[in-house]
Design a protein around this motif. Structure first.
Motif, short mmCIF file in Angstrom:
data_model
loop_
_atom_site.label_atom_id
_atom_site.label_comp_id
_atom_site.label_asym_id
_atom_site.label_seq_id
_atom_site.Cartn_x
_atom_site.Cartn_y
_atom_site.Cartn_z
N VAL A 48 0.75 -1.09 -0.03
CA VAL A 48 0.14 0.06 0.08
C VAL A 48 0.96 1.23 0.05
CG1 VAL A 48 -1.58 1.16 1.25
CG2 VAL A 48 -1.79 -1.19 1.26
N ILE A 49 0.49 2.26 -0.72
CA ILE A 49 1.13 3.50 -0.69
C ILE A 49 -0.07 4.44 -0.10
CG2 ILE A 49 2.14 5.38 -2.13
CD1 ILE A 49 2.66 3.09 -4.12
N ILE A 50 0.53 5.23 0.93
CA ILE A 50 -0.33 6.51 1.43
C ILE A 50 0.56 7.80 1.19
CG2 ILE A 50 -1.15 7.38 3.59
CD1 ILE A 50 -1.18 4.33 4.84
N THR A 51 -0.08 8.52 0.41
CA THR A 51 0.65 9.75 -0.04
C THR A 51 -0.33 11.19 0.21
OG1 THR A 51 1.68 10.76 -1.90
CG2 THR A 51 -0.34 9.48 -2.41
N ASP A 52 0.61 12.20 0.42
CA ASP A 52 -0.16 13.50 0.76
C ASP A 52 -0.37 13.94 -0.74
OD1 ASP A 52 -1.00 15.71 2.15
OD2 ASP A 52 0.95 16.59 1.67
N TYR A 53 -1.21 14.70 -0.79
CA TYR A 53 -1.50 15.14 -1.93
C TYR A 53 -0.68 16.35 -2.39
CZ TYR A 53 -4.30 17.68 -5.75
OH TYR A 53 -4.82 18.50 -7.06
N HIS A 54 -0.37 17.51 -1.75
CA HIS A 54 0.29 18.45 -1.97
C HIS A 54 1.87 18.47 -1.41
CE1 HIS A 54 -2.99 21.22 -3.16
NE2 HIS A 54 -3.69 20.62 -2.08
#
Length: 131
Positions: A48-54
């Motif tokens: 799984v990848i958890i990424t911020d948008y900005h």
């Protein structure tokens, strides 16, 4: 489950990593932007990848697009974290193939629900392709 947390803010990455470890996920790695995440994705496998948008250099949406556009990475679930709550933005994420969206601020319960949803979706997909 090996998870990659991508966020340009040290404090947010560390909060996310502590949260993940507190709910039982021990294999957690981090990247400071989408470019570094892509480099890690070339070297290791993640569930799984958890990424911020900005983020600078390559934001979460750009990272999502690159992942979905790469045959060897496209299967990896992506959970996007954002403070954007505009319907048009969320629809854009969904059309690009995001597996889940979490809006800041969020709780450990929200994170648990999103990860459970992703795990259930993967099991459903595997069952459907096997049958």
């Amino acid at each position: 489950m090996r998870i990659l947390v991508v966020d340009d803010m040290d404090s947010m990455r560390h909060v996310m990593i502590r949260m993940l470890k507190s709910i039982g996920y021990e294999q957690v790695e981090e990247a400071v932007n989408g470019i570094q995440a892509l480099d890690l994705l070339k070297a290791r496998q993640y569930d799984v990848i958890i990424t911020d948008y900005h983020m600078p250099k390559l934001d979460g949406f750009g990272l999502l697009q690159r992942i979905r556009g790469n045959e060897s990475l496209a299967h990896i679930p992506v959970l996007l974290v954002t403070c954007e709550d505009k319907r048009s933005e969320v629809e854009l994420f969904i059309k690009a193939g995001v597996n889940g969206v979490m809006f800041k601020p969020f709780t450990a319960n929200t994170l648990i629900k999103q990860l459970n949803w992703i795990k259930e979706s993967l099991v459903t997909k595997q069952t459907a392709s096997a049958g």
